[in-house]
Design a protein around this motif. Structure first.
Motif, PDB file in Angstrom:
ATOM      1  N   VAL A 107      -1.455  -9.217   2.192  1.00 16.35           N
ATOM      2  CA  VAL A 107      -2.895  -8.978   2.138  1.00 16.35           C
ATOM      3  C   VAL A 107      -3.370  -8.361   3.447  1.00 16.35           C
ATOM      4  O   VAL A 107      -4.166  -7.420   3.459  1.00 16.35           O
ATOM      5  N   THR A 108      -2.876  -8.876   4.551  1.00 19.88           N
ATOM      6  CA  THR A 108      -3.268  -8.360   5.864  1.00 19.88           C
ATOM      7  C   THR A 108      -2.806  -6.920   6.047  1.00 19.88           C
ATOM      8  O   THR A 108      -3.568  -6.089   6.555  1.00 19.88           O
ATOM      9  N   VAL A 109      -1.596  -6.612   5.623  1.00 21.30           N
ATOM     10  CA  VAL A 109      -1.115  -5.227   5.690  1.00 21.30           C
ATOM     11  C   VAL A 109      -2.063  -4.318   4.915  1.00 21.30           C
ATOM     12  O   VAL A 109      -2.481  -3.263   5.403  1.00 21.30           O
ATOM     13  N   GLY A 110      -2.432  -4.731   3.712  1.00 23.91           N
ATOM     14  CA  GLY A 110      -3.338  -3.929   2.902  1.00 23.91           C
ATOM     15  C   GLY A 110      -4.707  -3.758   3.538  1.00 23.91           C
ATOM     16  O   GLY A 110      -5.264  -2.653   3.561  1.00 23.91           O
ATOM     17  N   LEU A 111      -5.253  -4.833   4.072  1.00 21.56           N
ATOM     18  CA  LEU A 111      -6.570  -4.748   4.716  1.00 21.56           C
ATOM     19  C   LEU A 111      -6.544  -3.865   5.952  1.00 21.56           C
ATOM     20  O   LEU A 111      -7.438  -3.040   6.162  1.00 21.56           O
ATOM     21  N   VAL A 112      -5.530  -4.037   6.782  1.00 21.75           N
ATOM     22  CA  VAL A 112      -5.428  -3.212   7.990  1.00 21.75           C
ATOM     23  C   VAL A 112      -5.260  -1.747   7.605  1.00 21.75           C
ATOM     24  O   VAL A 112      -5.875  -0.866   8.203  1.00 21.75           O
ATOM     25  N   ALA A 113      -4.465  -1.484   6.579  1.00 19.10           N
ATOM     26  CA  ALA A 113      -4.273  -0.100   6.128  1.00 19.10           C
ATOM     27  C   ALA A 113      -5.568   0.483   5.569  1.00 19.10           C
ATOM     28  O   ALA A 113      -5.885   1.640   5.820  1.00 19.10           O
ATOM     29  N   ASP A 114      -6.323  -0.324   4.840  1.00 15.27           N
ATOM     30  CA  ASP A 114      -7.547   0.155   4.197  1.00 15.27           C
ATOM     31  C   ASP A 114      -8.745   0.232   5.143  1.00 15.27           C
ATOM     32  O   ASP A 114      -9.541   1.163   5.063  1.00 15.27           O
ATOM     33  N   ARG A 115      -8.868  -0.773   6.008  1.00 12.71           N
ATOM     34  CA  ARG A 115     -10.085  -0.911   6.813  1.00 12.71           C
ATOM     35  C   ARG A 115      -9.870  -0.856   8.317  1.00 12.71           C
ATOM     36  O   ARG A 115     -10.834  -0.954   9.075  1.00 12.71           O
ATOM     37  N   GLY A 116      -8.618  -0.786   8.760  1.00 17.85           N
ATOM     38  CA  GLY A 116      -8.336  -0.830  10.191  1.00 17.85           C
ATOM     39  C   GLY A 116      -8.303  -2.268  10.683  1.00 17.85           C
ATOM     40  O   GLY A 116      -8.614  -3.210   9.951  1.00 17.85           O
ATOM     41  N   TYR A 117      -7.931  -2.435  11.933  1.00 17.20           N
ATOM     42  CA  TYR A 117      -7.794  -3.764  12.530  1.00 17.20           C
ATOM     43  C   TYR A 117      -9.106  -4.533  12.450  1.00 17.20           C
ATOM     44  O   TYR A 117      -9.147  -5.702  12.080  1.00 17.20           O
TER      45      TYR A 117
END
Length: 198
Positions: free
Chosen positions: A27-37
């Motif tokens: 989930v974190t990989v997806g969020l970082v990829a989608d929205r940045g850190y």
């Protein structure tokens, strides 16, 4: 005297806990990829995982910890993929396998690529430049039979240049999904193998 319950990092994890941690990393990989850190807040991670923020904090003590775990997870997958390709290729073709498998893996996993970039920019870990070029430098040294004898400085420079070319190709693919990274990888391999010392 009350005793606090053992946190997951204090003991061996159950199967359910391992599965939840894996889910939180993905989930974190997806969020970082989608929205940045910045867009990967604990609340956003919890919401996307379908759990409470407290449940996220049960598994990871902070946002930095879950992002670091996700980064390590992504790097582990990349290292495993590249390592298997290099091992299967043999010494003479090790550098070619490294270039093609590195670019190929990152092409197939653009979210991993974005995770790596964001973690390097925003993470707290120090990154030693040699950690990036030394594995390829070692492969270049092992392929001396087809690449020709070189000084350590020449191998280091060739590894740095090749690593930079890989990074540029991967960045170009992120900007242009139609960019032919397989052809670019082949061209980098041609340049590496054609750059025999005089």
């Amino acid at each position: 005297m009350t005793t606090r319950p053992k946190r997951p990092e204090d003991r061996e994890l159950t199967l359910t806990e391992r599965a939840r941690r894996s889910q939180l990393m993905e989930v974190t990989v997806g969020l970082v990829a989608d929205r940045g850190y910045a867009g990967a807040s604990l609340a956003a991670i919890a919401e996307r995982a379908g759990i409470t923020k407290a449940a996220v904090l049960y598994h990871f003590p902070s946002k930095a910890a879950v992002v670091q775990a996700a980064h390590e997870h992504v790097l582990g997958a990349l290292v495993e993929h590249v390592g298997a390709a290099v091992e299967a290729a043999g010494a003479d073709q090790g550098p070619a396998a490294y270039v093609r498998s590195m670019i190929g893996h990152l092409r197939e996993h653009p979210r991993h690529t974005r995770m790596i970039i964001e973690a390097m920019v925003h993470g707290d870990a120090d990154h030693e430049p040699a950690d990036r070029w030394r594995p390829l430098g070692d492969l270049l040294r092992a392929a001396e039979g087809v690449l020709g004898a070189r000084t350590d400085a020449d191998l280091r420079t060739l590894a740095i240049i090749t690593g930079g070319a890989i990074d540029a190709v991967v960045a170009e693919r992120l900007a242009d999904p139609d960019y032919d990274t397989a052809a670019a990888a082949d061209r980098i391999v041609d340049l590496v193998y054609a750059s025999r010392p005089a």
